[in-house]
Write an enzyme that holds these catalytic residues in place. Structure first.
Site, PDB file in Angstrom:
ATOM      1  N   TYR A 170       0.821  -1.217   0.000  1.00 36.60           N
ATOM      2  CA  TYR A 170       0.000   0.000   0.000  1.00 36.60           C
ATOM      3  C   TYR A 170       0.859   1.274   0.000  1.00 36.60           C
ATOM      4  O   TYR A 170       0.385   2.327   0.448  1.00 36.60           O
ATOM      5  CB  TYR A 170      -0.920  -0.005   1.212  1.00 36.60           C
ATOM      6  CG  TYR A 170      -2.201  -0.811   1.010  1.00 36.60           C
ATOM      7  CD1 TYR A 170      -3.055  -0.564  -0.073  1.00 36.60           C
ATOM      8  CD2 TYR A 170      -2.576  -1.794   1.921  1.00 36.60           C
ATOM      9  CE1 TYR A 170      -4.235  -1.283  -0.249  1.00 36.60           C
ATOM     10  CE2 TYR A 170      -3.769  -2.516   1.747  1.00 36.60           C
ATOM     11  CZ  TYR A 170      -4.581  -2.241   0.661  1.00 36.60           C
ATOM     12  OH  TYR A 170      -5.759  -2.939   0.494  1.00 36.60           O
ATOM     13  N   PHE A 222      -5.133   7.513   6.627  1.00 39.85           N
ATOM     14  CA  PHE A 222      -5.624   6.179   6.986  1.00 39.85           C
ATOM     15  C   PHE A 222      -4.579   5.077   6.757  1.00 39.85           C
ATOM     16  O   PHE A 222      -4.885   3.900   6.877  1.00 39.85           O
ATOM     17  CB  PHE A 222      -6.905   5.852   6.203  1.00 39.85           C
ATOM     18  CG  PHE A 222      -6.790   5.993   4.692  1.00 39.85           C
ATOM     19  CD1 PHE A 222      -6.260   4.968   3.919  1.00 39.85           C
ATOM     20  CD2 PHE A 222      -7.236   7.142   4.061  1.00 39.85           C
ATOM     21  CE1 PHE A 222      -6.166   5.086   2.541  1.00 39.85           C
ATOM     22  CE2 PHE A 222      -7.146   7.283   2.675  1.00 39.85           C
ATOM     23  CZ  PHE A 222      -6.605   6.237   1.910  1.00 39.85           C
ATOM     24  N   ARG A 231     -12.904  -3.802 -11.304  1.00 38.35           N
ATOM     25  CA  ARG A 231     -13.172  -2.634 -10.450  1.00 38.35           C
ATOM     26  C   ARG A 231     -14.672  -2.302 -10.422  1.00 38.35           C
ATOM     27  O   ARG A 231     -15.224  -1.943  -9.375  1.00 38.35           O
ATOM     28  CB  ARG A 231     -12.379  -1.419 -10.932  1.00 38.35           C
ATOM     29  CG  ARG A 231     -10.874  -1.590 -10.811  1.00 38.35           C
ATOM     30  CD  ARG A 231     -10.326  -1.218  -9.476  1.00 38.35           C
ATOM     31  NE  ARG A 231     -10.474   0.180  -9.177  1.00 38.35           N
ATOM     32  CZ  ARG A 231     -10.016   0.743  -8.060  1.00 38.35           C
ATOM     33  NH1 ARG A 231      -9.403  -0.006  -7.133  1.00 38.35           N
ATOM     34  NH2 ARG A 231     -10.182   2.018  -7.839  1.00 38.35           N
ATOM     35  N   THR A 261     -15.238   2.320  -3.136  1.00 41.24           N
ATOM     36  CA  THR A 261     -14.374   2.026  -1.976  1.00 41.24           C
ATOM     37  C   THR A 261     -15.150   1.984  -0.667  1.00 41.24           C
ATOM     38  O   THR A 261     -14.931   1.094   0.160  1.00 41.24           O
ATOM     39  CB  THR A 261     -13.275   3.114  -1.874  1.00 41.24           C
ATOM     40  OG1 THR A 261     -12.529   3.106  -3.099  1.00 41.24           O
ATOM     41  CG2 THR A 261     -12.344   2.865  -0.708  1.00 41.24           C
ATOM     42  N   ARG A 302     -18.784  -5.173  -2.864  1.00 40.88           N
ATOM     43  CA  ARG A 302     -18.838  -4.372  -1.628  1.00 40.88           C
ATOM     44  C   ARG A 302     -20.276  -3.971  -1.312  1.00 40.88           C
ATOM     45  O   ARG A 302     -20.674  -3.934  -0.135  1.00 40.88           O
ATOM     46  CB  ARG A 302     -17.957  -3.131  -1.774  1.00 40.88           C
ATOM     47  CG  ARG A 302     -16.459  -3.454  -1.745  1.00 40.88           C
ATOM     48  CD  ARG A 302     -15.652  -2.263  -2.167  1.00 40.88           C
ATOM     49  NE  ARG A 302     -14.206  -2.460  -2.053  1.00 40.88           N
ATOM     50  CZ  ARG A 302     -13.315  -1.734  -2.721  1.00 40.88           C
ATOM     51  NH1 ARG A 302     -13.717  -0.779  -3.550  1.00 40.88           N
ATOM     52  NH2 ARG A 302     -12.023  -1.958  -2.573  1.00 40.88           N
ATOM     53  N   ASN A 311     -13.353  -3.309   3.734  1.00 40.36           N
ATOM     54  CA  ASN A 311     -14.261  -3.221   2.585  1.00 40.36           C
ATOM     55  C   ASN A 311     -14.181  -4.443   1.666  1.00 40.36           C
ATOM     56  O   ASN A 311     -14.263  -4.331   0.450  1.00 40.36           O
ATOM     57  CB  ASN A 311     -14.047  -1.905   1.813  1.00 40.36           C
ATOM     58  CG  ASN A 311     -12.661  -1.811   1.204  1.00 40.36           C
ATOM     59  OD1 ASN A 311     -11.813  -2.647   1.476  1.00 40.36           O
ATOM     60  ND2 ASN A 311     -12.443  -0.814   0.373  1.00 40.36           N
ATOM     61  N   HIS A 336      -9.910  -5.896  -2.446  1.00 43.80           N
ATOM     62  CA  HIS A 336      -9.091  -4.902  -3.157  1.00 43.80           C
ATOM     63  C   HIS A 336      -8.898  -5.402  -4.588  1.00 43.80           C
ATOM     64  O   HIS A 336      -8.812  -6.609  -4.813  1.00 43.80           O
ATOM     65  CB  HIS A 336      -7.720  -4.780  -2.478  1.00 43.80           C
ATOM     66  CG  HIS A 336      -6.714  -4.044  -3.305  1.00 43.80           C
ATOM     67  ND1 HIS A 336      -6.599  -2.675  -3.288  1.00 43.80           N
ATOM     68  CD2 HIS A 336      -5.812  -4.493  -4.223  1.00 43.80           C
ATOM     69  CE1 HIS A 336      -5.659  -2.313  -4.147  1.00 43.80           C
ATOM     70  NE2 HIS A 336      -5.164  -3.392  -4.727  1.00 43.80           N
ATOM     71  N   GLU A 359       1.749  -4.741  -7.326  1.00 49.14           N
ATOM     72  CA  GLU A 359       1.054  -5.495  -6.271  1.00 49.14           C
ATOM     73  C   GLU A 359       1.292  -6.997  -6.403  1.00 49.14           C
ATOM     74  O   GLU A 359       1.492  -7.693  -5.413  1.00 49.14           O
ATOM     75  CB  GLU A 359      -0.440  -5.191  -6.335  1.00 49.14           C
ATOM     76  CG  GLU A 359      -0.764  -3.755  -5.952  1.00 49.14           C
ATOM     77  CD  GLU A 359      -2.191  -3.337  -6.262  1.00 49.14           C
ATOM     78  OE1 GLU A 359      -2.530  -2.161  -6.020  1.00 49.14           O
ATOM     79  OE2 GLU A 359      -2.975  -4.187  -6.756  1.00 49.14           O
TER      80      GLU A 359
HETATM   81  P1  CMP Z   1      -8.416  -0.597  -1.324  1.00 46.55           P
HETATM   82  O1  CMP Z   1      -9.103  -0.800  -2.627  1.00 46.55           O
HETATM   83  O2  CMP Z   1      -7.749  -1.766  -0.720  1.00 46.55           O
HETATM   84  O3  CMP Z   1      -7.336   0.581  -1.503  1.00 46.55           O
HETATM   85  C1  CMP Z   1      -6.920   1.400  -0.433  1.00 46.55           C
HETATM   86  C2  CMP Z   1      -7.714   1.204   0.796  1.00 46.55           C
HETATM   87  O4  CMP Z   1      -7.637   2.221   1.764  1.00 46.55           O
HETATM   88  C3  CMP Z   1      -9.186   1.154   0.443  1.00 46.55           C
HETATM   89  O5  CMP Z   1      -9.469  -0.032  -0.288  1.00 46.55           O
HETATM   90  C4  CMP Z   1      -9.796   1.211   1.836  1.00 46.55           C
HETATM   91  O6  CMP Z   1      -9.893  -0.061   2.436  1.00 46.55           O
HETATM   92  C5  CMP Z   1      -8.758   1.997   2.636  1.00 46.55           C
HETATM   93  N1  CMP Z   1      -9.256   3.265   3.175  1.00 46.55           N
HETATM   94  C6  CMP Z   1      -9.395   3.546   4.472  1.00 46.55           C
HETATM   95  N2  CMP Z   1      -9.876   4.769   4.647  1.00 46.55           N
HETATM   96  C7  CMP Z   1     -10.070   5.293   3.435  1.00 46.55           C
HETATM   97  C8  CMP Z   1     -10.574   6.546   2.968  1.00 46.55           C
HETATM   98  N3  CMP Z   1     -10.963   7.507   3.800  1.00 46.55           N
HETATM   99  N4  CMP Z   1     -10.642   6.721   1.627  1.00 46.55           N
HETATM  100  C9  CMP Z   1     -10.232   5.755   0.780  1.00 46.55           C
HETATM  101  N5  CMP Z   1      -9.741   4.549   1.188  1.00 46.55           N
HETATM  102  C10 CMP Z   1      -9.666   4.328   2.493  1.00 46.55           C
END
Ligand code: CMP
Length: 134
Positions: A51, A59, A87, A93, A104, A114, A117, A128
């Site tokens: 990440y 976050f 996607r 998200t 989701r 969530n 990914h 990744e």
């Molecule tokens: P993911 O698709 O795994 O990519 C980044 C992750 O950051 C996202 O899913 C969320 O699980 C996490 N995340 C936590 N807080 C936030 C936020 N405020 N906005 C966007 N992503 C967030």
């Protein structure tokens, strides 16, 4: 239209809730081929690497901690327009905003937790998948 690969991670919340089969079934029914599949336990170091694009976000620490909080399932899917189509299938998200019919939207309400990914570009897929499948 491009025949391409993408990476998904079924996150610890979905793994604990035993949603792995249902989620993979959706991608198979859509027509994607599973090219690689494994369970994976992120170390803190690997989670930070995975990440790293989010490392300046507020976050970030929560995200790294969450993805390392339990087993995930990592999967490389292949098919037409895999990156954008997957996607669309996973939804927005913030799970509480995600439309019904998306993964989701159907299975969660969280943001950090969530469910799933998916890579957002070819460059993200390369980075990744090298972290998880190296
Ligand atoms: P993911 O698709 O795994 O990519 C980044 C992750 O950051 C996202 O899913 C969320 O699980 C996490 N995340 C936590 N807080 C936030 C936020 N405020 N906005 C966007 N992503 C967030």
């Amino acid at each position: 239209m491009a025949h391409e690969q993408t990476l998904i991670l079924i996150k610890p919340d979905a793994f604990k809730r035993k949603l792995v089969g249902k989620i993979l079934q959706r991608f198979e029914e859509k027509g994607f081929d599973i090219r690689q599949l494994k369970t994976y336990d992120f170390s803190n170091e690997k989670a930070q690497e995975f990440y790293s694009v989010h490392k300046t976000k507020p976050f970030f620490n929560e995200l790294v901690s969450f993805i390392g909080s339990g087993t995930v399932v990592a999967c490389i899917l292949e098919g037409n327009n895999a990156i954008s189509t997957v996607r669309i299938m996973i939804g927005l998200t913030k799970s509480f905003d995600a439309s019904p019919g998306t993964i989701r939207g159907d299975f969660g309400l969280g943001i950090t937790d969530n469910i799933i990914h998916a890579s957002d570009s070819h460059e993200s897929f390369i980075k990744e998948s090298s972290v998880v499948f190296s």
